[in-house]
Design a protein around this motif. Structure first.
Motif, PDB file in Angstrom:
ATOM      1  N   ALA A  95      31.552  31.496  76.328  1.00  0.00           N
ATOM      2  CA  ALA A  95      30.776  30.704  77.286  1.00  0.00           C
ATOM      3  C   ALA A  95      29.284  30.923  77.087  1.00  0.00           C
ATOM      4  N   GLU A  96      28.888  32.164  76.913  1.00  0.00           N
ATOM      5  CA  GLU A  96      27.467  32.479  76.732  1.00  0.00           C
ATOM      6  C   GLU A  96      26.919  31.865  75.445  1.00  0.00           C
ATOM      7  N   LYS A  97      27.750  31.767  74.438  1.00  0.00           N
ATOM      8  CA  LYS A  97      27.343  31.127  73.181  1.00  0.00           C
ATOM      9  C   LYS A  97      26.872  29.706  73.416  1.00  0.00           C
ATOM     10  N   HIS A  98      27.440  29.048  74.431  1.00  0.00           N
ATOM     11  CA  HIS A  98      27.096  27.658  74.714  1.00  0.00           C
ATOM     12  C   HIS A  98      26.193  27.529  75.937  1.00  0.00           C
ATOM     13  N   GLY A  99      25.432  28.583  76.209  1.00  0.00           N
ATOM     14  CA  GLY A  99      24.409  28.521  77.240  1.00  0.00           C
ATOM     15  C   GLY A  99      24.917  28.575  78.652  1.00  0.00           C
ATOM     16  N   LEU A 100      26.095  29.140  78.852  1.00  0.00           N
ATOM     17  CA  LEU A 100      26.691  29.224  80.173  1.00  0.00           C
ATOM     18  C   LEU A 100      26.781  30.683  80.624  1.00  0.00           C
ATOM     19  N   ARG A 101      26.864  30.847  81.913  1.00  0.00           N
ATOM     20  CA  ARG A 101      27.033  32.183  82.498  1.00  0.00           C
ATOM     21  C   ARG A 101      28.469  32.305  82.974  1.00  0.00           C
ATOM     22  N   ALA A 102      29.142  33.395  82.623  1.00  0.00           N
ATOM     23  CA  ALA A 102      30.552  33.566  82.986  1.00  0.00           C
ATOM     24  C   ALA A 102      30.751  34.909  83.660  1.00  0.00           C
ATOM     25  N   ARG A 103      31.597  34.909  84.689  1.00  0.00           N
ATOM     26  CA  ARG A 103      31.926  36.180  85.340  1.00  0.00           C
ATOM     27  C   ARG A 103      33.413  36.214  85.702  1.00  0.00           C
ATOM     28  N   PHE A 104      33.972  37.379  85.563  1.00  0.00           N
ATOM     29  CA  PHE A 104      35.374  37.629  85.876  1.00  0.00           C
ATOM     30  C   PHE A 104      35.547  37.652  87.392  1.00  0.00           C
ATOM     31  N   MET A 105      36.523  36.910  87.909  1.00  0.00           N
ATOM     32  CA  MET A 105      36.728  36.792  89.353  1.00  0.00           C
ATOM     33  C   MET A 105      37.728  37.849  89.805  1.00  0.00           C
ATOM     34  N   THR A 106      37.208  38.977  90.251  1.00  0.00           N
ATOM     35  CA  THR A 106      38.070  40.098  90.600  1.00  0.00           C
ATOM     36  C   THR A 106      38.929  39.803  91.826  1.00  0.00           C
ATOM     37  N   ASP A 107      38.433  38.976  92.753  1.00  0.00           N
ATOM     38  CA  ASP A 107      39.223  38.713  93.963  1.00  0.00           C
ATOM     39  C   ASP A 107      40.475  37.903  93.664  1.00  0.00           C
ATOM     40  N   TRP A 108      40.457  37.119  92.586  1.00  0.00           N
ATOM     41  CA  TRP A 108      41.667  36.376  92.190  1.00  0.00           C
ATOM     42  C   TRP A 108      42.789  37.332  91.791  1.00  0.00           C
ATOM     43  N   GLU A 109      42.422  38.485  91.241  1.00  0.00           N
ATOM     44  CA  GLU A 109      43.412  39.447  90.777  1.00  0.00           C
ATOM     45  C   GLU A 109      44.299  39.954  91.910  1.00  0.00           C
ATOM     46  N   ALA A 110      43.812  39.883  93.150  1.00  0.00           N
ATOM     47  CA  ALA A 110      44.596  40.363  94.290  1.00  0.00           C
ATOM     48  C   ALA A 110      45.705  39.384  94.680  1.00  0.00           C
ATOM     49  N   LEU A 111      45.664  38.171  94.133  1.00  0.00           N
ATOM     50  CA  LEU A 111      46.651  37.154  94.484  1.00  0.00           C
ATOM     51  C   LEU A 111      47.898  37.284  93.604  1.00  0.00           C
ATOM     52  N   PRO A 112      49.054  36.825  94.103  1.00  0.00           N
ATOM     53  CA  PRO A 112      50.307  36.939  93.341  1.00  0.00           C
ATOM     54  C   PRO A 112      50.420  35.894  92.237  1.00  0.00           C
ATOM     55  N   HIS A 113      49.571  36.035  91.231  1.00  0.00           N
ATOM     56  CA  HIS A 113      49.579  35.111  90.104  1.00  0.00           C
ATOM     57  C   HIS A 113      49.414  35.900  88.819  1.00  0.00           C
ATOM     58  N   GLY A 114      50.123  35.528  87.790  1.00  0.00           N
ATOM     59  CA  GLY A 114      50.146  36.310  86.567  1.00  0.00           C
ATOM     60  C   GLY A 114      48.923  36.171  85.696  1.00  0.00           C
ATOM     61  N   GLN A 115      48.092  35.147  85.938  1.00  0.00           N
ATOM     62  CA  GLN A 115      46.922  34.930  85.108  1.00  0.00           C
ATOM     63  C   GLN A 115      45.668  35.457  85.793  1.00  0.00           C
ATOM     64  N   SER A 116      44.597  35.552  85.006  1.00  0.00           N
ATOM     65  CA  SER A 116      43.286  35.964  85.507  1.00  0.00           C
ATOM     66  C   SER A 116      42.375  34.745  85.553  1.00  0.00           C
ATOM     67  N   LYS A 117      41.194  34.936  86.145  1.00  0.00           N
ATOM     68  CA  LYS A 117      40.286  33.802  86.336  1.00  0.00           C
ATOM     69  C   LYS A 117      38.856  34.179  85.982  1.00  0.00           C
ATOM     70  N   ILE A 118      38.166  33.237  85.348  1.00  0.00           N
ATOM     71  CA  ILE A 118      36.736  33.340  85.049  1.00  0.00           C
ATOM     72  C   ILE A 118      36.027  32.131  85.663  1.00  0.00           C
ATOM     73  N   ARG A 119      34.831  32.365  86.191  1.00  0.00           N
ATOM     74  CA  ARG A 119      33.992  31.284  86.725  1.00  0.00           C
ATOM     75  C   ARG A 119      32.775  31.117  85.834  1.00  0.00           C
ATOM     76  N   VAL A 120      32.498  29.871  85.439  1.00  0.00           N
ATOM     77  CA  VAL A 120      31.390  29.532  84.559  1.00  0.00           C
ATOM     78  C   VAL A 120      30.398  28.670  85.336  1.00  0.00           C
ATOM     79  N   THR A 121      29.123  28.988  85.193  1.00  0.00           N
ATOM     80  CA  THR A 121      28.042  28.194  85.782  1.00  0.00           C
ATOM     81  C   THR A 121      26.948  28.001  84.733  1.00  0.00           C
ATOM     82  N   HIS A 122      25.983  27.134  85.060  1.00  0.00           N
ATOM     83  CA  HIS A 122      24.821  27.026  84.199  1.00  0.00           C
ATOM     84  C   HIS A 122      24.055  28.349  84.217  1.00  0.00           C
ATOM     85  N   ALA A 123      23.556  28.749  83.048  1.00  0.00           N
ATOM     86  CA  ALA A 123      22.731  29.947  82.999  1.00  0.00           C
ATOM     87  C   ALA A 123      21.419  29.676  83.718  1.00  0.00           C
ATOM     88  N   GLU A 124      20.963  30.648  84.482  1.00  0.00           N
ATOM     89  CA  GLU A 124      19.724  30.481  85.254  1.00  0.00           C
ATOM     90  C   GLU A 124      18.515  30.769  84.372  1.00  0.00           C
TER      91      GLU A 124
END
Length: 258
Positions: A229-258
């Motif tokens: 994501a950063e390679k393409h000028g985006l900001r990415a962060r791992f969503m730790t609160d999603w990990e508390a949910l009963p789902h087998g996958q993880s989640k990342i949120r991408v926004t425009h870099a500031e």
């Protein structure tokens, strides 16, 4: 749901044999998937056409199972989980939303109901699952919400307008995608993302060796996708609160870099 195994290499022969010994009832289905994989790979060398054929096969059997839900109850529960999470993170009715890999609207029908009419746009590489999505629109009585559902050949998003979508969402898409497909999406999603908007995607996470199983399930390290994501000028962060949910996958949120 059992804890995630973040170190296993599911493509390794030892892991596969041990899994078969623990779950002998699942061996016939795995062998059938393997045979299908060999057949489809011979006919569809590129990944998108290959997975479109997988979805055609799975949708004919059961549209809910084709999007990863083995019962209607699970389909409803996973859709509610997606919806509640995004609403809890600021999804408002006036937002314009693009759902990449909308499937048969497992989460989408709730988004359509929540958003202002015409503010939901769902795309998918599988025309077959989009036919099932139309059935969901009818089943849930959402015709007046004017959802837009479009088949796509790739994830270049080139037919969509600049800076239009406040929220972009891809649930259980990158978990079935090789890295070039993911990069194609990340290289183009910033253009259609409105200022202040965000792009949420789930993925199968590993802390060991990155690998894939039958070209249908792909496992990535978090830092690989963040760096992409950063390679393409985006900001990415791992969503730790999603990990508390009963789902087998993880989640990342991408926004425009500031």
């Amino acid at each position: 749901m059992p804890a995630k195994n973040l170190t296993a290499n599911r493509s390794a022969l030892g892991h596969r044999l041990a899994y078969a010994l623990r779950h002998p009832d699942r061996v016939p289905r795995h062998l059938a998937r393997t045979a299908r994989d060999i057949w489809l790979r011979s006919r569809h060398p590129d990944h998108v056409s290959y997975y479109r054929a997988v979805m055609r096969s799975d949708t004919r059997a059961d549209p809910d199972a084709a999007v990863g839900s083995h019962s209607r109850e699970r389909w409803l529960a996973l859709g509610a989980m997606q919806f509640d999470y995004l609403v809890g993170h600021g999804l408002r009715p006036e937002h314009r939303m693009l759902e990449i890999g909308c499937g048969n609207l497992r989460g989408g029908w709730r988004f359509i109901r929540h958003l202002d009419p015409g503010h939901y746009y769902g795309i998918d590489i599988s025309p077959d699952i989009l036919f099932a999505a139309q059935d969901t629109v009818v089943e849930m009585g959402l015709q007046q919400r004017l959802p837009l559902l479009t088949p796509v050949r790739d994830l270049t998003l080139r037919f969509l307008p600049d800076a239009h979508f406040d929220v972009v969402h891809a649930h259980s898409v990158f978990s079935h995608s090789p890295l070039p497909v993911i990069e194609e999406c990340l290289a183009n999603v910033g253009r259609v993302l409105a200022p202040g908007g965000w792009f949420d995607f789930t993925f199968d996470r590993t802390e060991g060796e990155e690998h894939q199983v039958l070209r249908e399930d792909f496992y990535y390290r978090t830092e690989t996708l963040v760096a992409l994501a950063e390679k393409h000028g985006l900001r990415a962060r791992f969503m730790t609160d999603w990990e508390a949910l009963p789902h087998g996958q993880s989640k990342i949120r991408v926004t425009h870099a500031e």
